[in-house]
Each structure stands twice: as C-alpha cells, then as structure tokens.
Design an enzyme around this catalytic site. Structure first.
Site, PDB file in Angstrom:
ATOM      1  N   CYS A  61       0.812  -1.438  -0.467  1.00 22.76           N
ATOM      2  CA  CYS A  61       0.119  -0.307   0.023  1.00 22.76           C
ATOM      3  C   CYS A  61       1.433   1.698  -0.001  1.00 22.76           C
ATOM      4  O   CYS A  61       0.132   2.067  -0.602  1.00 22.76           O
ATOM      5  CB  CYS A  61      -1.610   0.067   1.012  1.00 22.76           C
ATOM      6  SG  CYS A  61      -1.476  -1.217   1.283  1.00 22.76           S
ATOM      7  N   HIS A  81      -2.911   7.691   2.498  1.00 25.05           N
ATOM      8  CA  HIS A  81      -3.483   6.032   2.138  1.00 25.05           C
ATOM      9  C   HIS A  81      -4.694   5.850   2.171  1.00 25.05           C
ATOM     10  O   HIS A  81      -4.983   5.804   3.864  1.00 25.05           O
ATOM     11  CB  HIS A  81      -2.829   5.268   2.467  1.00 25.05           C
ATOM     12  CG  HIS A  81      -2.677   3.828   2.184  1.00 25.05           C
ATOM     13  ND1 HIS A  81      -3.354   3.430   1.062  1.00 25.05           N
ATOM     14  CD2 HIS A  81      -3.051   2.640   2.686  1.00 25.05           C
ATOM     15  CE1 HIS A  81      -3.741   1.641   0.582  1.00 25.05           C
ATOM     16  NE2 HIS A  81      -3.637   1.719   2.159  1.00 25.05           N
ATOM     17  N   ASN A 122      -9.852   0.362  -0.527  1.00 30.61           N
ATOM     18  CA  ASN A 122      -8.138   0.417  -0.082  1.00 30.61           C
ATOM     19  C   ASN A 122      -7.958   0.026  -1.805  1.00 30.61           C
ATOM     20  O   ASN A 122      -8.342  -1.052  -1.911  1.00 30.61           O
ATOM     21  CB  ASN A 122      -7.995  -1.168   0.960  1.00 30.61           C
ATOM     22  CG  ASN A 122      -6.734  -0.713   0.897  1.00 30.61           C
ATOM     23  OD1 ASN A 122      -5.836   0.283  -0.035  1.00 30.61           O
ATOM     24  ND2 ASN A 122      -6.038  -1.470   2.391  1.00 30.61           N
TER      25      ASN A 122
HETATM   26  N1  ACO Z   1     -18.472  -8.230   8.861  1.00 29.46           N
HETATM   27  C1  ACO Z   1     -19.265  -9.042   9.970  1.00 29.46           C
HETATM   28  N2  ACO Z   1     -18.156  -8.937  10.505  1.00 29.46           N
HETATM   29  C2  ACO Z   1     -17.021  -8.870  10.707  1.00 29.46           C
HETATM   30  C3  ACO Z   1     -16.284  -9.057   9.132  1.00 29.46           C
HETATM   31  C4  ACO Z   1     -17.194  -8.253   8.309  1.00 29.46           C
HETATM   32  N3  ACO Z   1     -16.691  -8.164   6.945  1.00 29.46           N
HETATM   33  N4  ACO Z   1     -15.312  -9.251   9.434  1.00 29.46           N
HETATM   34  C5  ACO Z   1     -14.787  -9.830  10.824  1.00 29.46           C
HETATM   35  N5  ACO Z   1     -15.858  -9.899  11.097  1.00 29.46           N
HETATM   36  C6  ACO Z   1     -15.749 -10.330  13.108  1.00 29.46           C
HETATM   37  C7  ACO Z   1     -14.858 -10.919  13.081  1.00 29.46           C
HETATM   38  O1  ACO Z   1     -15.101 -12.251  12.572  1.00 29.46           O
HETATM   39  C8  ACO Z   1     -14.415 -10.579  14.903  1.00 29.46           C
HETATM   40  O2  ACO Z   1     -15.693 -11.718  15.124  1.00 29.46           O
HETATM   41  P1  ACO Z   1     -15.365 -11.889  16.315  1.00 29.46           P
HETATM   42  O3  ACO Z   1     -15.204 -11.557  17.726  1.00 29.46           O
HETATM   43  O4  ACO Z   1     -16.784 -13.127  16.848  1.00 29.46           O
HETATM   44  O5  ACO Z   1     -14.602 -12.995  16.452  1.00 29.46           O
HETATM   45  C9  ACO Z   1     -15.405  -9.232  14.670  1.00 29.46           C
HETATM   46  O6  ACO Z   1     -16.291  -9.044  13.151  1.00 29.46           O
HETATM   47  C10 ACO Z   1     -13.867  -8.582  15.242  1.00 29.46           C
HETATM   48  O7  ACO Z   1     -13.046  -8.627  13.613  1.00 29.46           O
HETATM   49  P2  ACO Z   1     -11.522  -7.663  14.038  1.00 29.46           P
HETATM   50  O8  ACO Z   1     -10.669  -8.270  12.856  1.00 29.46           O
HETATM   51  O9  ACO Z   1     -11.187  -7.435  15.121  1.00 29.46           O
HETATM   52  O10 ACO Z   1     -12.600  -6.301  13.666  1.00 29.46           O
HETATM   53  P3  ACO Z   1     -11.564  -4.794  13.796  1.00 29.46           P
HETATM   54  O11 ACO Z   1     -12.343  -3.853  14.621  1.00 29.46           O
HETATM   55  O12 ACO Z   1     -10.462  -5.027  13.763  1.00 29.46           O
HETATM   56  O13 ACO Z   1     -11.640  -4.745  12.406  1.00 29.46           O
HETATM   57  C11 ACO Z   1     -10.637  -4.262   9.932  1.00 29.46           C
HETATM   58  C12 ACO Z   1     -11.692  -5.640  11.041  1.00 29.46           C
HETATM   59  C13 ACO Z   1     -11.338  -3.653   9.274  1.00 29.46           C
HETATM   60  C14 ACO Z   1     -10.382  -5.243   9.001  1.00 29.46           C
HETATM   61  C15 ACO Z   1      -9.522  -3.768  10.930  1.00 29.46           C
HETATM   62  O14 ACO Z   1      -8.217  -4.720  11.855  1.00 29.46           O
HETATM   63  C16 ACO Z   1      -8.524  -3.108   9.668  1.00 29.46           C
HETATM   64  O15 ACO Z   1      -9.000  -2.044   8.714  1.00 29.46           O
HETATM   65  N6  ACO Z   1      -7.447  -3.098   9.760  1.00 29.46           N
HETATM   66  C17 ACO Z   1      -6.371  -2.139   9.432  1.00 29.46           C
HETATM   67  C18 ACO Z   1      -6.016  -2.980   7.720  1.00 29.46           C
HETATM   68  C19 ACO Z   1      -5.135  -1.552   7.262  1.00 29.46           C
HETATM   69  O16 ACO Z   1      -4.651  -0.799   7.185  1.00 29.46           O
HETATM   70  N7  ACO Z   1      -4.460  -2.942   6.316  1.00 29.46           N
HETATM   71  C20 ACO Z   1      -2.926  -2.274   5.841  1.00 29.46           C
HETATM   72  C21 ACO Z   1      -3.742  -1.872   4.249  1.00 29.46           C
HETATM   73  S1  ACO Z   1      -3.342  -3.111   3.337  1.00 29.46           S
HETATM   74  C22 ACO Z   1      -2.517  -2.871   2.543  1.00 29.46           C
HETATM   75  O17 ACO Z   1      -1.514  -3.135   2.581  1.00 29.46           O
HETATM   76  C23 ACO Z   1      -2.107  -4.282   1.059  1.00 29.46           C
END
Ligand code: ACO
Length: 324
Positions: free
Chosen positions: A114, A251, A281
């Site tokens: 990214c 980003h 993203n």
């Molecule tokens: N819909 C409903 N529930 C979901 C979904 C979904 N789409 N996806 C995950 N959940 C659930 C999980 O299973 C979990 O359930 P559980 O508590 O029963 O186990 C719960 O939601 C919480 O999951 P988390 O992963 O802890 O959720 P979080 O609040 O962290 O959000 C997200 C997830 C949006 C992916 C976030 O962590 C994020 O944005 N991370 C950073 C991404 C990023 O910046 N990437 C870098 C760039 S990408 C690159 O370099 C290619």
C-alpha cells in the site's frame, strides 16, 4: 541551484463497475452497517475482465501528462508502485511504457504494497534531485479484486481497484520538500499474498492460496502508531509545525486509521482528502487517486502544503511533504 521535484500534473482512473456493501452482504455474512462502522467503506470499484494494472495505469498516466502539458516522449523515467502486476516479469512499468508508445527511457516497478506510490515518489525525487532525470511519471495501479478470497468477509470488504498517476519535473522552487520511507520485514506474516508457484507450495492449503491474508486488528494497531510517528518525523525534518500543513492526503485503508492520523495533526477532517467511502482500499493507487481528485475539484491549490502518508504490507510505510 537546489533542485526540487515539482508536481506538474496528476491523473486518476477508476473502473466503471461499482460493488456496494449490500451486494457483498448477499454472498458473505456481513452488513453495510458493520462495514461502514468499522472501515468507512460504502462501495468500491471492480476492474472489468480485460483490465490490468498497466491498462488502468495508462489511462491515469495520459490524464496526468495532459494536465502537465506534456507528451509521453517528454518522460525520461517511469516508476510504477503495484502489488498486482500484470506479469511477474517484465515489470508493469515496462508494459505501461509500451502502451504509452515510448521507448528507451528506464521503467521499473516498486513493490511496497500500500505504500508503493510513496516509495515510487521517493525514488523519483532522488533521481530528480541528483540531476539524472528531468521528468518522471510515477504511477500507483492496483487490481486488488483478483487477489481476494471472496468468501473471506474479513478481507473482501476492504479492497478496490484503480490507478493514479503523477508527473514530476525539475524545478528551482520548492516542490517535494522531503520523503521518508521505512520497512520492517518482521511483520511479514500479518499481511501478505503467497506466491505458491514460486515457493513450491501446493497453493491449496489455507496459508498458501493466492489471496490477501491479513490479521486486520494487529495491522490496525501498528498502522495507527507508526503513522503518528511518521507525521512527527516529517514535520521535524522540515522544521514545520502541524498548523503549517494545509492538506492531509492519506493512504485510504480505513476511516478510523485516517481519523487517528488527522487527530495527531490536530487537523479537522475538512482538511483531509477522503475517498475510502467510495473506493475502498486501492493500495498503491489510493494516494495518487485522492491527490488527483482534490486537485481537480479545486480543494488543493498551488502553493499549499500537502502531507501524504501510507502504511501497508511489509510492513512498509512512508510519507511525502509537498508544496503544490
Ligand atoms: N462483517 C461482520 N463481521 C466481521 C467482518 C465483516 N465483514 N469481518 C470480521 N468480522 C468479525 C470478526 O470475525 C470478529 O468476530 P469475533 O469477535 O466473533 O471473532 C469481529 O468482527 C471483530 O474482528 P476484528 O478483525 O477484530 O475487527 P476490527 O474492528 O479490527 O476491524 C478491519 C477489521 C476493518 C479489517 C480493521 O482491523 C482494519 O482496517 N485493519 C487495518 C487494515 C489495513 O490498514 N491494512 C493495511 C493496508 S493493506 C495493504 O498493505 C495491502
């Protein structure tokens, strides 16, 4: 004379097809509300069957060249940031060069996930400052939709396709003030795409299917802290205060990460260019797409100071401070 890289023109391209959260929620267990609340994403663009990183990059590049008042032959270096190249080799930059109908100038890719556009911008800036290039085409182009496991609700909701481009030229007046890039490979397993053909893995086990794997919450924590530090590093290097920055062009991974960085800068969201709601993203394409949008709609004006920052797989992260 001190040489600077000036931003001469930008361009952006998004595929036509819009994929909404509602559509995704028909195939995986998620809702529009969950996706909006956790990520700020409402929809994303999906490339058509014939589209590739080089074809989208060509469209963005031609717009950037036109905005700069240049023709492809004026370019003496092409750098493409992409994690979704058309081919393992040759580079997408070579394919883009051919599409633009030019020959001989150096063309290569930068792989920094990214952060690919910021890394590419940083390399371009070194060439211009050193006097070895005069006009550089810098592109971020990504076809993330084909690297997604569409049955994995934790990743398929996040990403989109698109391309952005910038033309840099040599100037004796400040343009790019500084770029700062960093990497730390110890985090490689938190965000990656396996390459089982090369590694010899079967490609069928959960860990080696050819799709984006991410431990989202771990990535999130490191991203927020790291981006806070890079903001300080960038301002310190230039002897500037937070209030000197007119625009933040981050980003676009997650609105909560963007908001945390804006808060660190004590910047109201009105000064932050946000596209994540409509584009998701788009990895290396997200910053040039956002930059192009805010320049074309007149938000970013000549003479204003723009801070760009990115974080992604590697981990690899960086920033660029620009006087536009
Ligand atoms: N819909 C409903 N529930 C979901 C979904 C979904 N789409 N996806 C995950 N959940 C659930 C999980 O299973 C979990 O359930 P559980 O508590 O029963 O186990 C719960 O939601 C919480 O999951 P988390 O992963 O802890 O959720 P979080 O609040 O962290 O959000 C997200 C997830 C949006 C992916 C976030 O962590 C994020 O944005 N991370 C950073 C991404 C990023 O910046 N990437 C870098 C760039 S990408 C690159 O370099 C290619």
């Amino acid at each position: 004379m001190t040489r600077y890289s000036a931003l001469l023109g930008t361009g952006g391209y998004l595929p036509e097809r819009i994929l909404t959260n509602e559509e995704i929620s028909r195939t995986v267990d998620t809702t529009h509300e969950w996706i909006m609340e956790r990520t700020g994403i409402a929809e994303r663009r999906i490339a058509g069957p014939g589209e590739t990183a080089s074809s989208m990059g060509e469209k963005a590049s031609r717009m950037a060249l036109e905005a700069a008042g240049l023709v492809p032959e004026d370019i003496d270096l092409i750098i493409v940031g992409t994690g979704t190249p058309d081919r393992v080799f040759p580079s997408t930059a070579c394919l883009l060069q051919h599409r633009l109908g030019i020959r001989q100038c150096a063309a290569f890719d930068v792989q920094a996930a990214c952060s690919g556009f910021i890394f590419a911008l940083s390399v371009a800036d070194q060439y211009i400052r050193a006097g070895t290039a005069r006009r550089v085409l810098v592109v971020g182009s990504e076809l993330n939709s084909r690297l997604l496991d569409w049955s994995d609700r934790s990743t398929c909701i996040l990403f989109g396709d698109g391309a952005g481009a910038a033309v840099l030229g040599v100037s004796d007046r400040p343009g790019l003030l500084s770029t700062h890039i960093h990497s730390d490979g110890q985090y490689q397993d938190l965000l990656y795409v396996p390459n089982s053909i090369v590694t010899g893995d079967s490609g069928t086990g959960e860990d080696d299917t050819p799709y984006i794997k991410m431990q989202g919450n771990e990535v999130f924590k490191v991203a927020v802290n790291t981006l806070g530090r890079i903001v300080d590093e960038t301002l310190e290097a230039n002897g500037l205060q937070k209030s000197d920055v007119d625009w933040l062009v981050p980003h676009q991974a997650n609105i909560r990460i963007i908001a945390a960085t804006a808060k660190k800068l004590k910047m109201p969201m009105e000064q932050v260019v946000v596209t994540v709601e409509r584009q998701g993203n788009t990895s290396a394409a997200s910053i040039p797409l956002a930059l192009d949008e805010a320049i074309r709609d007149g938000r970013i004006q000549r003479g204003q100071t723009v801070l760009m920052e990115a974080f992604g797989g590697g981990f690899a992260w960086g920033s660029a401070l620009l006087v536009y």
